[in-house]
Scaffold this motif. Structure first.
Motif, PDB file in Angstrom:
ATOM      1  N   VAL A   1     -10.381  16.217 -23.603  1.00  0.00           N
ATOM      2  CA  VAL A   1     -10.993  15.279 -22.664  1.00  0.00           C
ATOM      3  C   VAL A   1     -10.405  15.606 -21.294  1.00  0.00           C
ATOM      4  O   VAL A   1      -9.182  15.694 -21.143  1.00  0.00           O
ATOM      5  CB  VAL A   1     -10.676  13.824 -23.046  1.00  0.00           C
ATOM      6  CG1 VAL A   1     -11.303  12.856 -22.038  1.00  0.00           C
ATOM      7  CG2 VAL A   1     -11.151  13.523 -24.455  1.00  0.00           C
TER       8      VAL A   1
ATOM      9  N   ALA B   1     -14.543   6.985 -29.925  1.00  0.00           N
ATOM     10  CA  ALA B   1     -14.381   8.353 -30.427  1.00  0.00           C
ATOM     11  C   ALA B   1     -13.940   8.344 -31.882  1.00  0.00           C
ATOM     12  O   ALA B   1     -14.442   9.121 -32.713  1.00  0.00           O
ATOM     13  CB  ALA B   1     -13.365   9.107 -29.569  1.00  0.00           C
TER      14      ALA B   1
ATOM     15  N   ALA C   1     -15.055  13.583 -27.970  1.00  0.00           N
ATOM     16  CA  ALA C   1     -14.468  13.770 -26.641  1.00  0.00           C
ATOM     17  C   ALA C   1     -15.327  13.105 -25.574  1.00  0.00           C
ATOM     18  O   ALA C   1     -14.806  12.543 -24.600  1.00  0.00           O
ATOM     19  CB  ALA C   1     -14.305  15.260 -26.348  1.00  0.00           C
TER      20      ALA C   1
ATOM     21  N   VAL D   1     -14.524   9.260 -25.397  1.00  0.00           N
ATOM     22  CA  VAL D   1     -13.216   8.746 -24.986  1.00  0.00           C
ATOM     23  C   VAL D   1     -13.341   8.144 -23.588  1.00  0.00           C
ATOM     24  O   VAL D   1     -13.878   8.761 -22.670  1.00  0.00           O
ATOM     25  CB  VAL D   1     -12.150   9.856 -24.996  1.00  0.00           C
ATOM     26  CG1 VAL D   1     -10.851   9.374 -24.359  1.00  0.00           C
ATOM     27  CG2 VAL D   1     -11.891  10.318 -26.419  1.00  0.00           C
TER      28      VAL D   1
END
Length: 745
Positions: free
Chosen positions: A36, A53, A108, A111
């Motif tokens: 991320v 996530a 990802a 997030v």
């Protein structure tokens, strides 16, 4: 050495697709990871919400800087994962691990992170100003944004300017570029017992080993690095690989499962290291006859958000910035600035392409001011045997004059012409000297270790951690070993790079692979030959054609039989070779010293054609001459030069990573213009054997020097063709057309 060349052992597998790269590797139970990235050029990380996530099917975990078990960030270095503050857009703040790459990517994207944007600085000159908007590492005790600096002083530069009849000052700028290897950066980490095994492409396996061990909080004897096939490096596959490997290792250590992390091409551009952009201001003074009396250089480089290899880059740039000329009075000062741009690191030629573009453009500008032929001006000032370069080092084995002789013979400048179609055509030249191997800036001695082992069937294995990144060093090392032992090349194999078995041979950097690794093989193979000679019971024998021969030409025994006799007597048939380059040194008070034990020399000529309507520059003919001492493999040397030219052509004409407020505008290769086969016309790569280098094999490196001559030769050709002096790279058609329109106005 035989100049006909020989086939590299890795060619067939790469051509047929059998070569296995890191991203090809699969292990039972393997997880996939995706980072991320922080979207801001500088921001405080207030919180990370991984709830959505973790709800994605297949996601097994989300990990942050708190999960890094060892050293997450060295002083002013790139963090494995940003903890409190991200200093560059693209910095990783978390890693999502999942059963599939698709699930990791989806996780990802989900997030959520909260940020507090912080003050930034993007311009290196502003970063180094008296009142920068921010000092990036004030918390570490820094009172400015200087990542590093280097100064070179010789004589009294102001006295030199007073002696000059002509003084000119010019400023040159180079751009930020990407390594652009075909293979994206990848690491696969497999937990094994109380340690880990890391499969990754890299140019310095033992450095990767040390940094990954530190990041994982493990002793180095629990970290093993295995190197699969490498799909290009060009100075990369180093710090970026450390970051990726530690991120994957965090997952592997937390889950007990293998983990693979492969950067997408977008991530390579977003987060991966880049070539330092430079701004270089040259002031030069000369007599009317062309003798240069003084040169002063002030330079600023953009280190980006983290220091990385800036120290080595700035060092090399400073000590080479005055070019291959003997100038009595020199003052060079180059600094690298911390900014909130993507960080800079080693890229093929690190430091040389930037200053060579500037210094060789300057020489042509000075020649024009003096009304001299560009080649004649260079001949007037070039280094000669026993002369001193800008750092005060006494030069030996100098071949720049011979390179210019060959250049004049093969590439006469001639006069500019206008074609019937109205295109502008002319030729330009450039030359260089480049220090080899680590040099005086290195903390440790420049050494390489290699082991050579003869097996019972007469085959021989060579063990080295010198990386084969496409330059052909492994083939050269095998040939050196085979020649010393008198064996056919197919009987010698370079064994896979695995730190569990191979000795530390140092970095495949500084064009030192064949120099350091080859000389270490020479020592080890010589020791093994002495061991096997004991099988002859005191007879003076020669090793050739796969056997041991008496002085009268009679074959005494085969190589295999000699190995068998030694084994029957309890004698080990293996030997270690360690080669150390001659020591160098630097006086930081006098700003003088012996910077490199050996220098390579080269010269180039470029013929260009400019379309004044579109501004497009075509390089019609490019001749690159490089003195590489003793040539181990002639076709491979030609290939190395041609490869460097290809990379330099993009640097010269098309490649540029554009950044706006710390955000790169180039997201993928569709907006980053790499040259293709259609951009090349006639490229003449000419390796020369003029002066044997100062090492037992007499070899020079050429992989990096070959990238440095194209830009100045093309710049000088453009100036001769059009009357326009372009001082900013690259020479895109937009930039050339704008300059032509300005001239026409």
């Amino acid at each position: 050495m035989d100049q006909k060349g020989f086939t590299r052992a890795d060619v067939r597998d790469k051509l047929t697709g059998r070569a296995r790269y890191a991203d090809d590797l699969q292990f039972p139970g393997m997880l996939y990871a995706r980072a991320v990235h922080c979207p801001h050029p500088r921001a405080r990380i207030l919180g990370i919400d991984a709830g959505e996530a973790l709800a994605v099917p297949g996601v097994v975990g989300v990990y942050t800087a708190r999960d890094v078990p060892g050293v997450n960030q060295g002083p002013q270095d790139k963090p494995m994962l940003a903890a409190d503050i991200a200093n560059s857009a693209g910095d990783g703040i978390a890693v999502v691990a999942a059963e599939s790459q698709a699930a990791a990517d989806q996780g990802a994207a989900l997030v959520k992170a909260a940020y507090e944007p912080l003050p930034c600085v993007f311009d290196p000159e502003e970063a180094l100003g008296a009142q920068p908007p921010v000092i990036l590492y004030q918390a570490d005790g820094l009172t400015d944004n200087v990542a590093c600096r280097h100064r070179v002083v010789k004589g009294d530069v102001e006295q030199g300017f007073r002696e000059a009849d002509v003084v000119i000052e010019r400023t040159y700028r180079t751009q930020r570029i990407q390594h652009s290897a075909i293979e994206a950066d990848t690491a696969v980490v497999v937990p094994e017992g109380d340690g880990i095994t890391v499969y990754c492409p890299c140019k310095f396996p033992y450095h990767i080993k040390a940094r990954v061990a530190a990041g994982c909080g493990l002793p180095q004897n629990r970290v093993r690095i295995i190197q699969p096939a490498i799909g290009g490096s060009f100075g990369g596959k180093d710090i970026d690989i450390v970051v990726i490997a530690v991120r994957a290792a965090v997952v592997a250590l937390r889950t007990g499962r293998p983990c693979k992390m492969t950067w997408s091409r977008e991530e390579c551009l977003l987060e991966g290291s880049k070539r330092h952009p430079f701004r270089l201001t040259y002031r030069v003074g000369a007599k009317r006859d062309g003798r240069i009396t003084a040169m002063k250089i002030d330079g600023t480089a953009d280190a980006g958000a983290y220091r990385s290899r800036s120290l080595a880059t700035i060092w090399r740039a400073a000590v080479e910035a005055a070019g291959p000329y003997e100038i009595p009075h020199v003052d060079i000062h180059i600094r690298a600035a911390f900014t909130n741009n993507v960080y800079s690191d080693a890229v093929r030629g690190f430091g040389s392409p930037q200053v060579d573009f500037a210094s060789e453009s300057l020489l042509d500008e000075l020649a024009q001011e003096l009304g001299m032929d560009p080649l004649a001006l260079r001949r007037k000032n070039i280094l000669r045997e026993g002369g001193t370069n800008a750092t005060g080092q006494t030069m030996a084995r100098v071949s720049i004059g011979k390179c210019l002789d060959r250049l004049e013979e093969l590439f006469p400048l001639g006069a500019p012409v206008v074609t019937p179609e109205g295109k502008l055509r002319a030729r330009g030249i450039a030359c260089l000297h480049r220090g080899e191997s680590y040099g005086a800036a290195a903390r440790d001695a420049d050494t390489a270790g290699t082991d050579v082992r003869a097996f019972a069937d007469g085959s021989v294995g060579v063990y080295t951690s010198i990386s084969e990144v496409g330059q052909g060093t492994h083939a050269a090392m095998a040939k050196i070993c085979a020649d010393i032992l008198g064996l056919p090349l197919e009987q010698v194999r370079i064994c896979p790079v695995d730190t569990a078995f191979v000795p530390d041979s140092g970095a495949t950097a500084g064009s030192r692979g064949t120099i350091s690794g080859g000389n270490a093989v020479r020592i080890a193979a010589g020791k093994l030959r002495d061991i096997l000679q004991s099988a002859a019971d005191g007879e003076d024998v020669a090793f050739r054609d796969g056997g041991l021969f008496r002085q009268n030409g009679e074959r005494l025994m085969t190589f295999r039989e000699a190995v068998g006799i030694c084994h029957s007597r309890g004698i080990r048939t293996d030997a270690a070779g360690q080669w150390e380059a001659p020591r160098t040194g630097w006086d930081f008070e006098k700003h003088q010293g012996n910077t490199y034990y050996s220098f390579s020399y080269g010269a180039a000529g470029a013929e260009v054609e400019i379309d004044p309507v579109t501004g497009k520059v075509e390089v019609l003919d490019l001749l690159c001459l490089h003195d590489i001492g003793k040539i181990v493999n002639y076709p491979e040397a030609c290939g190395q030069i041609a490869g460097g030219v290809a990379m330099a052509m993009g640097y010269t004409l098309t490649e540029e990573l554009e950044s706006r407020e710390g955000i790169l505008k180039n997201k993928n290769f569709d907006t980053y213009l790499l040259p293709t086969a259609m951009d090349f016309h006639r490229v003449r790569a000419v390796p020369l054997e003029e002066e044997a280098a100062e090492n037992p094999l007499g070899v020079h490196g050429v992989g990096e020097a070959s990238t440095a001559l194209v830009a100045p030769a093309v710049a000088n050709a453009i100036a001769r063709a059009s009357g326009l002096r372009l001082r900013t790279l690259p020479f895109t058609l937009e930039r050339v057309r704008a300059a032509l329109e300005k001239e026409e106005a």
